[in-house]
Design a protein around this motif. Structure first.
Motif, short mmCIF file in Angstrom:
data_model
loop_
_atom_site.label_atom_id
_atom_site.label_comp_id
_atom_site.label_asym_id
_atom_site.label_seq_id
_atom_site.Cartn_x
_atom_site.Cartn_y
_atom_site.Cartn_z
N ILE A 55 43.66 -93.32 -62.71
CA ILE A 55 43.42 -94.63 -62.09
C ILE A 55 43.47 -94.51 -60.58
O ILE A 55 42.59 -95.01 -59.87
CB ILE A 55 44.46 -95.65 -62.59
CG1 ILE A 55 44.19 -96.02 -64.05
CG2 ILE A 55 44.45 -96.90 -61.72
CD1 ILE A 55 45.28 -96.84 -64.69
N VAL A 56 44.50 -93.83 -60.07
CA VAL A 56 44.65 -93.67 -58.62
C VAL A 56 43.49 -92.87 -58.05
O VAL A 56 42.87 -93.26 -57.04
CB VAL A 56 45.99 -92.99 -58.30
CG1 VAL A 56 46.07 -92.64 -56.81
CG2 VAL A 56 47.17 -93.89 -58.69
N SER A 93 48.59 -101.22 -60.49
CA SER A 93 49.09 -100.02 -61.15
C SER A 93 50.42 -99.56 -60.55
O SER A 93 51.31 -99.11 -61.27
CB SER A 93 48.05 -98.89 -61.04
OG SER A 93 46.86 -99.24 -61.68
N ALA A 94 50.54 -99.69 -59.23
CA ALA A 94 51.80 -99.31 -58.57
C ALA A 94 52.94 -100.24 -58.99
O ALA A 94 54.11 -99.83 -59.00
CB ALA A 94 51.63 -99.36 -57.06
N VAL A 138 46.16 -101.57 -67.83
CA VAL A 138 45.62 -100.21 -67.86
C VAL A 138 44.09 -100.19 -67.85
O VAL A 138 43.47 -99.48 -67.05
CB VAL A 138 46.14 -99.43 -69.10
CG1 VAL A 138 45.46 -98.07 -69.20
CG2 VAL A 138 47.65 -99.24 -69.02
N PHE A 166 53.14 -98.86 -63.43
CA PHE A 166 53.31 -97.51 -63.98
C PHE A 166 54.61 -96.81 -63.61
O PHE A 166 55.24 -96.19 -64.50
CB PHE A 166 52.12 -96.64 -63.57
CG PHE A 166 50.99 -96.69 -64.57
CD1 PHE A 166 51.06 -95.96 -65.74
CD2 PHE A 166 49.89 -97.48 -64.34
CE1 PHE A 166 50.03 -96.02 -66.68
CE2 PHE A 166 48.85 -97.55 -65.26
CZ PHE A 166 48.93 -96.80 -66.43
N PRO A 167 55.07 -96.82 -62.34
CA PRO A 167 56.31 -96.08 -62.04
C PRO A 167 57.48 -96.51 -62.91
O PRO A 167 58.20 -95.66 -63.47
CB PRO A 167 56.55 -96.40 -60.55
CG PRO A 167 55.19 -96.65 -60.01
CD PRO A 167 54.46 -97.36 -61.10
N CYS A 195 50.55 -90.88 -70.21
CA CYS A 195 50.55 -92.05 -69.33
C CYS A 195 50.54 -91.65 -67.86
O CYS A 195 49.92 -92.34 -67.03
CB CYS A 195 51.77 -92.94 -69.63
SG CYS A 195 51.69 -93.74 -71.24
N LEU A 196 51.19 -90.53 -67.54
CA LEU A 196 51.16 -90.02 -66.17
C LEU A 196 49.74 -89.61 -65.79
O LEU A 196 49.27 -89.89 -64.67
CB LEU A 196 52.11 -88.84 -66.02
CG LEU A 196 52.21 -88.22 -64.62
CD1 LEU A 196 52.72 -89.24 -63.61
CD2 LEU A 196 53.12 -86.98 -64.64
N PHE A 204 47.73 -92.73 -65.13
CA PHE A 204 48.07 -93.25 -63.80
C PHE A 204 47.35 -92.44 -62.73
O PHE A 204 46.77 -93.00 -61.78
CB PHE A 204 49.58 -93.20 -63.60
CG PHE A 204 50.06 -93.81 -62.32
CD1 PHE A 204 49.44 -94.91 -61.76
CD2 PHE A 204 51.16 -93.26 -61.65
CE1 PHE A 204 49.89 -95.48 -60.57
CE2 PHE A 204 51.61 -93.82 -60.47
CZ PHE A 204 50.98 -94.92 -59.93
N LEU A 220 56.84 -95.46 -66.65
CA LEU A 220 57.05 -94.03 -66.87
C LEU A 220 58.54 -93.68 -66.94
O LEU A 220 58.96 -92.86 -67.76
CB LEU A 220 56.37 -93.22 -65.76
CG LEU A 220 54.84 -93.26 -65.76
CD1 LEU A 220 54.28 -92.65 -64.48
CD2 LEU A 220 54.28 -92.52 -66.97
#
Length: 306
Positions: free
Chosen positions: A36-37, A72-73, A279, A76-77, A29-30, A33, A80
């Motif tokens: 994506i970024v 996403s911000a 996602v 995701f953080p 998942c990291l 992320f 995770l």
């Protein structure tokens, strides 16, 4: 009836106990992320640095990429952190902030896609008036309108949800969602449901109807045009069509998931379905536009070579 004041946190209950597999899941998942970024930043940088791409269509693609980074911000953080944690408690304030961010991301995506449909409609059906209609001021106003409408809608809905007295704290999802919190209310949620239906239903109905209308007009114009014109129109519209379909399918999956009994589903299937919406569009949008639009693809080649 349980006293709502006893609950200081929400409990995200859809996280599956995968034991030692949590670490590979975290790494995977990291990496998602990071992809994506990276992908969206590349699209933003390429378009912003190349003067030949300083046109309305590419400006709206940048808006999509910025929105993908924003959404996403907001997801995701926290996700995770939860993957590595044994407990999945989130404070009320953090939960409502996450709701606002994810829901504005969803609304922004929809409104930006509708504005992009208008841009393609003018470019193909009224090409001689394109630069007259799609001026810098018009483009800026359309982008601002898309973001401001989303903000107003979601401030209203989030505020109404935050005022509900709650008789539980279990949210059957991997992130906070309005509908799941509304189901915990000790009182009737008729007002919330009516406001949500009016704002959400009206927005979705208008956007979907308008996108279909623009594409019908585009198809009618293409039928009377040359093969070369049809090819250019298809090449121009295909990325937007793919993006809109991806958003619609993942959005429908998320809405449908919130209306069914999660406990009757396979937990792994339920988690995958709940992750699609936050996602897949942010991951695939830059890929679709980077590969399908020749102008962007042309400027991406030097980066790959480097």
């Amino acid at each position: 009836m349980e006293n709502s004041s006893l609950f200081f946190n929400f409990n995200l209950t859809m996280f599956v106990n995968i034991g030692s597999y949590r670490y590979p899941a975290f790494v995977f998942c990291l990496l998602l992320f990071a992809m994506i970024v990276s992908a969206n930043l590349v699209i933003i940088l390429v378009i912003s640095q190349q003067r030949t791409l300083h046109e309305p269509m590419y400006f709206f693609i940048v808006c999509l990429s910025i929105n993908s980074l924003y959404g996403s911000a907001g997801f995701f953080p926290r996700f995770l952190m939860d993957l590595l944690s044994d407990t999945h408690l989130i404070s009320h304030s953090a939960c409502y902030i996450q709701i606002y961010v994810i829901y504005t991301y969803a609304c922004n995506e929809l409104t930006i896609l509708s504005v992009m449909a208008y841009d393609r409609y003018v470019a193909i059906c009224q090409p001689l008036h394109y630069h007259t209609k799609m001026t810098l001021k018009t483009v800026s106003n359309l982008a601002a309108f898309a973001w401001i409408c989303s903000a107003i809608f979601n401030i209203t809905l989030t505020s109404l949800t935050a005022k509900l007295p709650l008789c539980g704290n279990k949210i059957h999802k991997v992130f906070c969602a309005m509908w799941n919190i509304s189901k915990l209310s000790c009182v009737t949620t008729v007002i919330n449901n009516i406001v949500g239906l009016l704002l959400g239903g009206t927005t979705v109905s208008f956007v979907v109807s308008y996108v279909f209308y623009t594409y019908i007009r585009i198809i009618l114009v293409c039928r009377r045009s040359s093969s070369e014109f049809k090819g250019k129109a298809l090449q121009s519209c295909l990325p937007h069509t793919v993006t809109f379909l991806i958003y619609s399918i993942t959005g429908f999956s998320d809405v449908a998931l919130s209306r069914v009994n999660i406990e009757q589903l396979n937990p792994y299937v339920a988690v995958i379905l709940s992750l699609e919406f936050v996602v897949i569009p942010p991951l695939l949008n830059p890929v679709v536009y980077g590969l399908k639009l020749p102008e962007i693809r042309k400027h991406l080649k030097p980066l790959k070579a480097g």
